[in-house]
Scaffold this motif. Structure first.
Motif, PDB file in Angstrom:
ATOM      1  N   SER A  87       0.836  -1.211   0.000  1.00  0.00           N
ATOM      2  CA  SER A  87       0.000   0.000   0.000  1.00  0.00           C
ATOM      3  C   SER A  87       0.869   1.258   0.000  1.00  0.00           C
ATOM      4  O   SER A  87       0.508   2.261  -0.624  1.00  0.00           O
ATOM      5  CB  SER A  87      -0.970  -0.001   1.190  1.00  0.00           C
ATOM      6  OG  SER A  87      -0.360   0.444   2.387  1.00  0.00           O
ATOM      7  N   ASP A  91       0.796   3.972  -2.823  1.00  0.00           N
ATOM      8  CA  ASP A  91       0.383   5.288  -2.308  1.00  0.00           C
ATOM      9  C   ASP A  91       1.351   6.396  -2.744  1.00  0.00           C
ATOM     10  O   ASP A  91       0.940   7.538  -2.971  1.00  0.00           O
ATOM     11  CB  ASP A  91       0.324   5.201  -0.767  1.00  0.00           C
ATOM     12  CG  ASP A  91      -0.106   6.489  -0.105  1.00  0.00           C
ATOM     13  OD1 ASP A  91      -1.305   6.819  -0.182  1.00  0.00           O
ATOM     14  OD2 ASP A  91       0.750   7.177   0.499  1.00  0.00           O
ATOM     15  N   ASP A  97      -0.182   9.853  -4.295  1.00  0.00           N
ATOM     16  CA  ASP A  97       0.338  10.997  -3.522  1.00  0.00           C
ATOM     17  C   ASP A  97       1.591  11.640  -4.119  1.00  0.00           C
ATOM     18  O   ASP A  97       2.011  12.711  -3.683  1.00  0.00           O
ATOM     19  CB  ASP A  97       0.619  10.561  -2.072  1.00  0.00           C
ATOM     20  CG  ASP A  97      -0.656  10.275  -1.304  1.00  0.00           C
ATOM     21  OD1 ASP A  97      -1.744  10.532  -1.858  1.00  0.00           O
ATOM     22  OD2 ASP A  97      -0.573   9.789  -0.161  1.00  0.00           O
ATOM     23  N   ARG A 102      10.425   7.734   1.170  1.00  0.00           N
ATOM     24  CA  ARG A 102       9.679   6.765   1.993  1.00  0.00           C
ATOM     25  C   ARG A 102      10.676   6.013   2.858  1.00  0.00           C
ATOM     26  O   ARG A 102      11.654   5.501   2.365  1.00  0.00           O
ATOM     27  CB  ARG A 102       8.905   5.799   1.082  1.00  0.00           C
ATOM     28  CG  ARG A 102       8.188   4.658   1.779  1.00  0.00           C
ATOM     29  CD  ARG A 102       7.083   5.102   2.714  1.00  0.00           C
ATOM     30  NE  ARG A 102       5.965   5.729   2.026  1.00  0.00           N
ATOM     31  CZ  ARG A 102       4.866   6.191   2.681  1.00  0.00           C
ATOM     32  NH1 ARG A 102       4.772   6.084   3.999  1.00  0.00           N
ATOM     33  NH2 ARG A 102       3.906   6.775   2.001  1.00  0.00           N
ATOM     34  N   GLU A 162      -8.175   4.279  -0.027  1.00  0.00           N
ATOM     35  CA  GLU A 162      -7.253   5.039  -0.883  1.00  0.00           C
ATOM     36  C   GLU A 162      -8.020   5.740  -2.011  1.00  0.00           C
ATOM     37  O   GLU A 162      -7.696   6.871  -2.384  1.00  0.00           O
ATOM     38  CB  GLU A 162      -6.188   4.093  -1.461  1.00  0.00           C
ATOM     39  CG  GLU A 162      -5.136   3.663  -0.453  1.00  0.00           C
ATOM     40  CD  GLU A 162      -4.142   4.769  -0.119  1.00  0.00           C
ATOM     41  OE1 GLU A 162      -4.470   5.608   0.737  1.00  0.00           O
ATOM     42  OE2 GLU A 162      -3.055   4.790  -0.714  1.00  0.00           O
ATOM     43  N   LYS A 185      -8.785   3.298   4.835  1.00  0.00           N
ATOM     44  CA  LYS A 185      -7.412   3.243   4.300  1.00  0.00           C
ATOM     45  C   LYS A 185      -6.401   2.751   5.334  1.00  0.00           C
ATOM     46  O   LYS A 185      -5.378   2.182   4.976  1.00  0.00           O
ATOM     47  CB  LYS A 185      -6.981   4.577   3.682  1.00  0.00           C
ATOM     48  CG  LYS A 185      -6.576   5.668   4.651  1.00  0.00           C
ATOM     49  CD  LYS A 185      -5.954   6.881   3.911  1.00  0.00           C
ATOM     50  CE  LYS A 185      -5.513   7.942   4.894  1.00  0.00           C
ATOM     51  NZ  LYS A 185      -4.799   9.061   4.281  1.00  0.00           N
ATOM     52  N   THR A 186      -6.658   2.961   6.614  1.00  0.00           N
ATOM     53  CA  THR A 186      -5.669   2.616   7.645  1.00  0.00           C
ATOM     54  C   THR A 186      -6.212   1.696   8.740  1.00  0.00           C
ATOM     55  O   THR A 186      -5.584   0.699   9.090  1.00  0.00           O
ATOM     56  CB  THR A 186      -5.133   3.915   8.300  1.00  0.00           C
ATOM     57  OG1 THR A 186      -4.556   4.709   7.268  1.00  0.00           O
ATOM     58  CG2 THR A 186      -4.097   3.616   9.368  1.00  0.00           C
ATOM     59  N   GLN A 223      -4.059   6.988  12.348  1.00  0.00           N
ATOM     60  CA  GLN A 223      -4.063   7.816  11.133  1.00  0.00           C
ATOM     61  C   GLN A 223      -4.241   9.298  11.470  1.00  0.00           C
ATOM     62  O   GLN A 223      -3.694  10.158  10.786  1.00  0.00           O
ATOM     63  CB  GLN A 223      -5.137   7.340  10.156  1.00  0.00           C
ATOM     64  CG  GLN A 223      -5.164   8.104   8.834  1.00  0.00           C
ATOM     65  CD  GLN A 223      -3.867   8.013   8.038  1.00  0.00           C
ATOM     66  OE1 GLN A 223      -3.358   6.919   7.800  1.00  0.00           O
ATOM     67  NE2 GLN A 223      -3.304   9.144   7.621  1.00  0.00           N
ATOM     68  N   ASP A 226      -0.896  10.393  12.226  1.00  0.00           N
ATOM     69  CA  ASP A 226      -0.132  10.536  10.974  1.00  0.00           C
ATOM     70  C   ASP A 226      -0.454  11.877  10.315  1.00  0.00           C
ATOM     71  O   ASP A 226       0.437  12.571   9.822  1.00  0.00           O
ATOM     72  CB  ASP A 226      -0.466   9.373  10.030  1.00  0.00           C
ATOM     73  CG  ASP A 226       0.383   9.368   8.766  1.00  0.00           C
ATOM     74  OD1 ASP A 226       1.536   8.903   8.828  1.00  0.00           O
ATOM     75  OD2 ASP A 226      -0.093   9.856   7.719  1.00  0.00           O
ATOM     76  N   LYS A 240       9.687  10.615   5.484  1.00  0.00           N
ATOM     77  CA  LYS A 240       8.757  10.738   4.345  1.00  0.00           C
ATOM     78  C   LYS A 240       8.307  12.205   4.313  1.00  0.00           C
ATOM     79  O   LYS A 240       8.635  12.976   5.234  1.00  0.00           O
ATOM     80  CB  LYS A 240       7.576   9.785   4.503  1.00  0.00           C
ATOM     81  CG  LYS A 240       6.689  10.052   5.715  1.00  0.00           C
ATOM     82  CD  LYS A 240       5.573   9.003   5.825  1.00  0.00           C
ATOM     83  CE  LYS A 240       4.627   9.341   6.973  1.00  0.00           C
ATOM     84  NZ  LYS A 240       3.565   8.343   7.139  1.00  0.00           N
TER      85      LYS A 240
HETATM   86  C1  IPE Z   1      -1.913   6.003   4.460  1.00  0.00           C
HETATM   87  O1  IPE Z   1      -1.902   6.912   3.480  1.00  0.00           O
HETATM   88  C2  IPE Z   1      -2.699   4.775   4.048  1.00  0.00           C
HETATM   89  C3  IPE Z   1      -2.112   3.936   3.021  1.00  0.00           C
HETATM   90  C4  IPE Z   1      -0.922   4.043   2.524  1.00  0.00           C
HETATM   91  C5  IPE Z   1      -2.960   2.869   2.558  1.00  0.00           C
HETATM   92  P1  IPE Z   1      -1.201   8.327   3.655  1.00  0.00           P
HETATM   93  O2  IPE Z   1      -0.939   8.831   2.283  1.00  0.00           O
HETATM   94  O3  IPE Z   1      -1.982   9.178   4.572  1.00  0.00           O
HETATM   95  O4  IPE Z   1       0.147   7.927   4.395  1.00  0.00           O
HETATM   96  P2  IPE Z   1       1.611   8.509   4.231  1.00  0.00           P
HETATM   97  O5  IPE Z   1       1.604   9.792   5.002  1.00  0.00           O
HETATM   98  O6  IPE Z   1       1.886   8.645   2.783  1.00  0.00           O
HETATM   99  O7  IPE Z   1       2.501   7.498   4.907  1.00  0.00           O
END
Ligand code: IPE
Ligand code: IPE
Ligand code: MG
Ligand code: MG
Length: 299
Positions: A87, A91, A97, A102, A162, A185-186, A223, A226, A240
Protein backbone atom coordinates in the motif's frame (compact mmCIF):
# COMPACT_ATOMS: atom_id res chain seq x y z
CA UNK A 1 11.06 1.19 37.49
CA UNK A 2 8.65 -1.56 38.52
CA UNK A 3 9.41 -5.15 37.64
CA UNK A 4 6.76 -5.07 34.92
CA UNK A 5 8.26 -2.15 33.01
CA UNK A 6 11.24 -4.13 31.70
CA UNK A 7 10.75 -5.04 28.04
CA UNK A 8 7.43 -3.28 27.73
CA UNK A 9 8.51 0.15 26.56
CA UNK A 10 7.39 0.76 22.99
CA UNK A 11 10.93 1.08 21.64
CA UNK A 12 11.91 -2.27 23.14
CA UNK A 13 8.79 -4.06 21.88
CA UNK A 14 9.18 -2.69 18.36
CA UNK A 15 12.91 -3.47 18.20
CA UNK A 16 12.29 -7.07 19.23
CA UNK A 17 9.44 -7.46 16.72
CA UNK A 18 11.55 -5.90 13.99
CA UNK A 19 14.32 -8.40 14.44
CA UNK A 20 11.89 -11.37 14.39
CA UNK A 21 9.86 -10.07 11.44
CA UNK A 22 12.81 -8.90 9.37
CA UNK A 23 14.51 -12.28 9.47
CA UNK A 24 11.29 -14.10 8.54
CA UNK A 25 10.55 -11.61 5.75
CA UNK A 26 14.06 -12.19 4.47
CA UNK A 27 13.18 -15.90 4.14
CA UNK A 28 9.72 -15.36 2.66
CA UNK A 29 10.73 -12.82 0.00
CA UNK A 30 12.33 -14.24 -3.15
CA UNK A 31 16.10 -13.64 -3.29
CA UNK A 32 17.51 -10.74 -5.30
CA UNK A 33 19.22 -13.13 -7.70
CA UNK A 34 15.98 -15.00 -8.52
CA UNK A 35 14.52 -14.10 -11.94
CA UNK A 36 13.03 -11.63 -12.65
CA UNK A 37 15.75 -10.01 -10.58
CA UNK A 38 14.64 -6.35 -10.85
CA UNK A 39 11.18 -7.30 -9.52
CA UNK A 40 12.60 -9.17 -6.54
CA UNK A 41 15.08 -6.37 -5.85
CA UNK A 42 12.21 -3.86 -5.81
CA UNK A 43 10.11 -6.05 -3.48
CA UNK A 44 12.99 -6.43 -1.06
CA UNK A 45 13.90 -2.75 -1.28
CA UNK A 46 10.34 -1.81 -0.30
CA UNK A 47 10.10 -4.33 2.57
CA UNK A 48 13.61 -4.34 4.03
CA UNK A 49 14.78 -2.72 6.25
CA UNK A 50 11.25 -1.30 6.43
CA UNK A 51 9.56 0.95 8.94
CA UNK A 52 8.25 0.64 12.48
CA UNK A 53 6.62 -2.80 11.98
CA UNK A 54 3.63 -1.63 13.98
CA UNK A 55 1.10 -3.98 12.35
CA UNK A 56 3.28 -7.06 13.02
CA UNK A 57 3.85 -5.80 16.58
CA UNK A 58 0.10 -5.53 17.18
CA UNK A 59 -0.46 -8.94 15.61
CA UNK A 60 2.17 -10.66 17.77
CA UNK A 61 1.08 -8.85 20.94
CA UNK A 62 -2.52 -9.86 20.22
CA UNK A 63 -1.47 -13.51 19.92
CA UNK A 64 0.21 -13.25 23.31
CA UNK A 65 -2.80 -11.40 24.76
CA UNK A 66 -4.95 -14.50 24.21
CA UNK A 67 -2.31 -16.83 25.63
CA UNK A 68 -0.67 -17.88 22.36
CA UNK A 69 2.95 -17.60 21.30
CA UNK A 70 4.42 -15.01 18.96
CA UNK A 71 5.80 -17.67 16.66
CA UNK A 72 2.26 -18.94 15.97
CA UNK A 73 1.42 -15.57 14.44
CA UNK A 74 4.76 -14.70 12.82
CA UNK A 75 3.90 -15.61 9.22
CA UNK A 76 0.58 -13.75 9.45
CA UNK A 77 2.45 -10.75 10.86
CA UNK A 78 4.83 -10.84 7.88
CA UNK A 79 1.91 -11.08 5.46
CA UNK A 80 0.31 -8.02 7.05
CA UNK A 81 3.56 -6.12 6.64
CA UNK A 82 3.67 -7.15 2.95
CA UNK A 83 0.15 -5.79 2.44
CA UNK A 84 1.09 -2.58 4.26
CA UNK A 85 4.26 -2.21 2.19
CA UNK A 86 2.36 -2.79 -1.06
CA UNK A 87 0.00 0.00 0.00
CA UNK A 88 2.90 2.39 0.67
CA UNK A 89 4.57 1.63 -2.66
CA UNK A 90 1.35 2.34 -4.55
CA UNK A 91 0.38 5.29 -2.31
CA UNK A 92 3.64 7.06 -3.24
CA UNK A 93 3.14 6.69 -7.00
CA UNK A 94 2.73 9.87 -9.07
CA UNK A 95 -0.91 8.89 -9.78
CA UNK A 96 -1.65 8.91 -6.03
CA UNK A 97 0.34 11.00 -3.52
CA UNK A 98 3.39 11.50 -5.74
CA UNK A 99 5.85 11.23 -2.85
CA UNK A 100 9.53 10.67 -3.55
CA UNK A 101 10.73 9.82 -0.02
CA UNK A 102 9.68 6.77 1.99
CA UNK A 103 11.22 5.19 5.08
CA UNK A 104 14.14 7.60 4.82
CA UNK A 105 15.10 6.81 1.24
CA UNK A 106 13.85 7.26 -2.33
CA UNK A 107 10.37 5.82 -2.85
CA UNK A 108 10.24 2.52 -4.73
CA UNK A 109 9.18 4.14 -8.03
CA UNK A 110 12.00 6.70 -7.78
CA UNK A 111 14.53 3.93 -7.30
CA UNK A 112 13.15 1.36 -9.78
CA UNK A 113 10.76 3.26 -12.07
CA UNK A 114 6.97 3.30 -12.04
CA UNK A 115 6.39 0.04 -13.90
CA UNK A 116 8.48 -2.00 -11.46
CA UNK A 117 7.00 -0.23 -8.43
CA UNK A 118 3.45 -1.04 -9.56
CA UNK A 119 4.38 -4.64 -10.27
CA UNK A 120 6.44 -5.06 -7.06
CA UNK A 121 3.38 -3.86 -5.13
CA UNK A 122 1.19 -6.36 -6.99
CA UNK A 123 3.63 -9.20 -6.27
CA UNK A 124 3.87 -8.27 -2.57
CA UNK A 125 0.09 -8.35 -2.35
CA UNK A 126 0.03 -11.82 -3.94
CA UNK A 127 2.85 -13.11 -1.73
CA UNK A 128 0.97 -11.87 1.35
CA UNK A 129 -2.02 -14.06 0.49
CA UNK A 130 0.19 -17.00 -0.42
CA UNK A 131 1.79 -16.63 3.02
CA UNK A 132 -1.57 -16.40 4.80
CA UNK A 133 -2.84 -19.49 2.98
CA UNK A 134 -0.15 -21.48 4.83
CA UNK A 135 0.10 -19.46 8.05
CA UNK A 136 -1.26 -22.25 10.30
CA UNK A 137 -1.34 -26.06 10.35
CA UNK A 138 -5.14 -25.84 10.57
CA UNK A 139 -6.77 -25.24 7.19
CA UNK A 140 -9.89 -23.46 8.58
CA UNK A 141 -7.64 -20.98 10.41
CA UNK A 142 -5.75 -20.29 7.17
CA UNK A 143 -9.04 -19.73 5.34
CA UNK A 144 -10.23 -17.33 8.04
CA UNK A 145 -6.91 -15.47 7.90
CA UNK A 146 -7.14 -15.08 4.13
CA UNK A 147 -10.74 -13.86 4.38
CA UNK A 148 -9.89 -11.36 7.13
CA UNK A 149 -6.96 -9.88 5.21
CA UNK A 150 -8.92 -9.78 1.95
CA UNK A 151 -11.78 -7.86 3.57
CA UNK A 152 -9.37 -5.45 5.25
CA UNK A 153 -7.36 -4.71 2.15
CA UNK A 154 -9.94 -4.71 -0.66
CA UNK A 155 -12.58 -2.30 -1.85
CA UNK A 156 -14.33 -2.14 1.53
CA UNK A 157 -11.01 -1.54 3.29
CA UNK A 158 -7.59 -0.20 2.38
CA UNK A 159 -7.99 0.06 -1.39
CA UNK A 160 -11.46 1.57 -1.05
CA UNK A 161 -10.07 4.06 1.45
CA UNK A 162 -7.25 5.04 -0.88
CA UNK A 163 -9.85 5.69 -3.59
CA UNK A 164 -11.89 7.92 -1.26
CA UNK A 165 -8.68 9.68 -0.17
CA UNK A 166 -7.67 10.50 -3.74
CA UNK A 167 -11.20 11.50 -4.79
CA UNK A 168 -11.55 13.78 -1.74
CA UNK A 169 -8.53 15.94 -2.56
CA UNK A 170 -9.64 19.57 -2.67
CA UNK A 171 -13.12 18.75 -1.35
CA UNK A 172 -14.82 19.57 1.96
CA UNK A 173 -15.80 16.22 3.41
CA UNK A 174 -16.08 17.19 7.11
CA UNK A 175 -14.90 15.22 10.15
CA UNK A 176 -17.27 12.32 9.42
CA UNK A 177 -16.04 12.09 5.84
CA UNK A 178 -12.42 12.04 6.97
CA UNK A 179 -13.23 9.40 9.57
CA UNK A 180 -14.73 7.19 6.86
CA UNK A 181 -11.61 7.52 4.73
CA UNK A 182 -9.30 6.79 7.66
CA UNK A 183 -11.30 3.79 8.84
CA UNK A 184 -10.88 2.23 5.44
CA UNK A 185 -7.41 3.24 4.30
CA UNK A 186 -5.67 2.62 7.65
CA UNK A 187 -7.85 1.30 10.47
CA UNK A 188 -9.13 -1.74 8.54
CA UNK A 189 -5.64 -3.29 8.23
CA UNK A 190 -4.74 -2.45 11.83
CA UNK A 191 -7.99 -4.09 12.99
CA UNK A 192 -7.16 -7.15 10.89
CA UNK A 193 -3.65 -7.25 12.40
CA UNK A 194 -5.06 -7.49 15.92
CA UNK A 195 -7.74 -9.98 14.89
CA UNK A 196 -5.25 -12.25 13.11
CA UNK A 197 -3.02 -12.25 16.19
CA UNK A 198 -6.00 -13.38 18.26
CA UNK A 199 -6.94 -16.01 15.70
CA UNK A 200 -3.43 -17.48 15.31
CA UNK A 201 -2.86 -17.28 19.06
CA UNK A 202 -5.84 -19.57 19.61
CA UNK A 203 -8.20 -16.94 21.04
CA UNK A 204 -11.94 -17.45 21.36
CA UNK A 205 -14.36 -15.83 18.91
CA UNK A 206 -15.19 -13.19 21.54
CA UNK A 207 -11.52 -12.38 22.05
CA UNK A 208 -10.74 -12.06 18.34
CA UNK A 209 -13.82 -9.84 17.90
CA UNK A 210 -12.65 -7.64 20.80
CA UNK A 211 -9.17 -7.41 19.29
CA UNK A 212 -10.69 -6.42 15.94
CA UNK A 213 -12.75 -3.66 17.59
CA UNK A 214 -9.70 -2.49 19.56
CA UNK A 215 -7.61 -2.35 16.37
CA UNK A 216 -10.26 -0.48 14.40
CA UNK A 217 -10.46 2.26 17.02
CA UNK A 218 -6.69 2.36 17.47
CA UNK A 219 -6.23 2.51 13.70
CA UNK A 220 -8.29 5.69 13.51
CA UNK A 221 -6.12 7.23 16.25
CA UNK A 222 -3.00 6.10 14.37
CA UNK A 223 -4.06 7.82 11.13
CA UNK A 224 -5.08 11.01 12.95
CA UNK A 225 -1.58 11.06 14.48
CA UNK A 226 -0.13 10.54 10.97
CA UNK A 227 -2.14 13.54 9.75
CA UNK A 228 -0.88 15.65 12.66
CA UNK A 229 2.74 14.63 12.04
CA UNK A 230 2.39 15.48 8.34
CA UNK A 231 1.32 18.97 9.43
CA UNK A 232 3.76 19.54 12.30
CA UNK A 233 6.93 17.50 11.70
CA UNK A 234 9.70 17.44 9.12
CA UNK A 235 10.75 15.03 6.38
CA UNK A 236 14.05 14.46 8.21
CA UNK A 237 12.27 13.18 11.29
CA UNK A 238 9.49 11.28 9.47
CA UNK A 239 11.60 9.75 6.69
CA UNK A 240 8.76 10.74 4.35
CA UNK A 241 7.21 13.98 3.10
CA UNK A 242 5.90 16.55 5.59
CA UNK A 243 3.44 19.29 4.70
CA UNK A 244 2.31 17.31 1.67
CA UNK A 245 -1.30 16.81 2.86
CA UNK A 246 -1.79 20.58 2.98
CA UNK A 247 -0.19 21.12 -0.42
CA UNK A 248 -2.36 18.40 -2.01
CA UNK A 249 -5.42 19.69 -0.11
CA UNK A 250 -6.03 16.25 1.41
CA UNK A 251 -9.01 15.44 3.60
CA UNK A 252 -7.30 15.18 7.00
CA UNK A 253 -8.27 15.74 10.63
CA UNK A 254 -6.05 18.85 11.03
CA UNK A 255 -7.67 20.37 7.92
CA UNK A 256 -11.10 20.00 9.54
CA UNK A 257 -10.42 20.32 13.30
CA UNK A 258 -6.99 21.98 13.51
CA UNK A 259 -3.90 20.38 15.04
CA UNK A 260 -4.79 20.70 18.72
CA UNK A 261 -8.28 19.25 18.45
CA UNK A 262 -6.97 16.49 16.21
CA UNK A 263 -4.41 15.55 18.87
CA UNK A 264 -7.19 15.52 21.44
CA UNK A 265 -9.37 13.35 19.19
CA UNK A 266 -6.51 10.89 18.64
CA UNK A 267 -6.01 10.65 22.41
CA UNK A 268 -9.75 10.01 22.91
CA UNK A 269 -9.73 7.25 20.31
CA UNK A 270 -6.80 5.55 22.08
CA UNK A 271 -8.68 5.74 25.39
CA UNK A 272 -11.73 4.24 23.68
CA UNK A 273 -9.56 1.47 22.20
CA UNK A 274 -8.08 0.67 25.61
CA UNK A 275 -11.57 0.66 27.16
CA UNK A 276 -12.60 -2.02 24.63
CA UNK A 277 -9.71 -4.21 25.83
CA UNK A 278 -10.49 -3.84 29.52
CA UNK A 279 -14.25 -4.24 29.07
CA UNK A 280 -13.63 -7.57 27.36
CA UNK A 281 -11.10 -8.88 29.85
CA UNK A 282 -8.08 -8.58 27.61
CA UNK A 283 -5.40 -7.25 29.86
CA UNK A 284 -2.23 -6.87 27.84
CA UNK A 285 0.51 -4.49 28.91
CA UNK A 286 2.14 -4.71 25.47
CA UNK A 287 -1.05 -3.75 23.63
CA UNK A 288 -1.51 -0.81 26.02
CA UNK A 289 2.04 0.39 25.47
CA UNK A 290 1.74 0.03 21.69
CA UNK A 291 -1.63 1.82 21.67
CA UNK A 292 -0.26 4.79 23.58
CA UNK A 293 2.78 4.86 21.32
CA UNK A 294 0.52 5.24 18.25
CA UNK A 295 -0.32 8.79 19.30
CA UNK A 296 2.87 9.73 21.15
CA UNK A 297 5.33 8.70 18.47
CA UNK A 298 7.57 11.23 16.73
CA UNK A 299 7.61 9.36 13.42
C1 IPE B 1 -1.91 6.00 4.46
O1 IPE B 1 -1.90 6.91 3.48
C2 IPE B 1 -2.70 4.78 4.05
C3 IPE B 1 -2.11 3.94 3.02
C4 IPE B 1 -0.92 4.04 2.52
C5 IPE B 1 -2.96 2.87 2.56
P1 IPE B 1 -1.20 8.33 3.65
O2 IPE B 1 -0.94 8.83 2.28
O3 IPE B 1 -1.98 9.18 4.57
O4 IPE B 1 0.15 7.93 4.39
P2 IPE B 1 1.61 8.51 4.23
O5 IPE B 1 1.60 9.79 5.00
O6 IPE B 1 1.89 8.65 2.78
O7 IPE B 1 2.50 7.50 4.91
C1 IPE C 1 2.26 4.89 7.22
O1 IPE C 1 2.23 3.83 8.12
C2 IPE C 1 1.00 4.90 6.44
C3 IPE C 1 -0.19 5.03 7.26
C4 IPE C 1 -1.14 4.14 7.26
C5 IPE C 1 -0.35 6.19 8.10
P1 IPE C 1 3.41 3.61 9.15
O2 IPE C 1 3.65 4.90 9.90
O3 IPE C 1 3.13 2.43 9.96
O4 IPE C 1 4.65 3.36 8.20
P2 IPE C 1 6.00 2.55 8.42
O5 IPE C 1 5.67 1.11 8.19
O6 IPE C 1 6.48 2.81 9.82
O7 IPE C 1 6.94 3.08 7.38
MG1 MG D 1 -2.20 8.63 0.61
MG1 MG E 1 0.77 9.14 1.22
Amino acid sequence: MGRYTRGVDAGGILAEVKSLVDSRLDELLPGESVEPTPLHQAMRYACLPGGKRLRPALCLASAEAVGGSRLDALDAACALEMIHTFSLVHDDLPALDDDTLRRGRPSCHVQFGEALAILAGDALFALAFRTLAACSDEAPICAEAVLTAAEASGSAGLVGGEVLDVLSEGKEVGAEGVRMIHERKTAALIAASCKLGGLLGGGSEGQTRALFDFGRTLGLAFQIADDVLNETSTADVLGKAAGSDRSRDKATFPSVLGVQQSQERARQEVEAALAILSSRDLDSEKLKVLANHCVKRAS
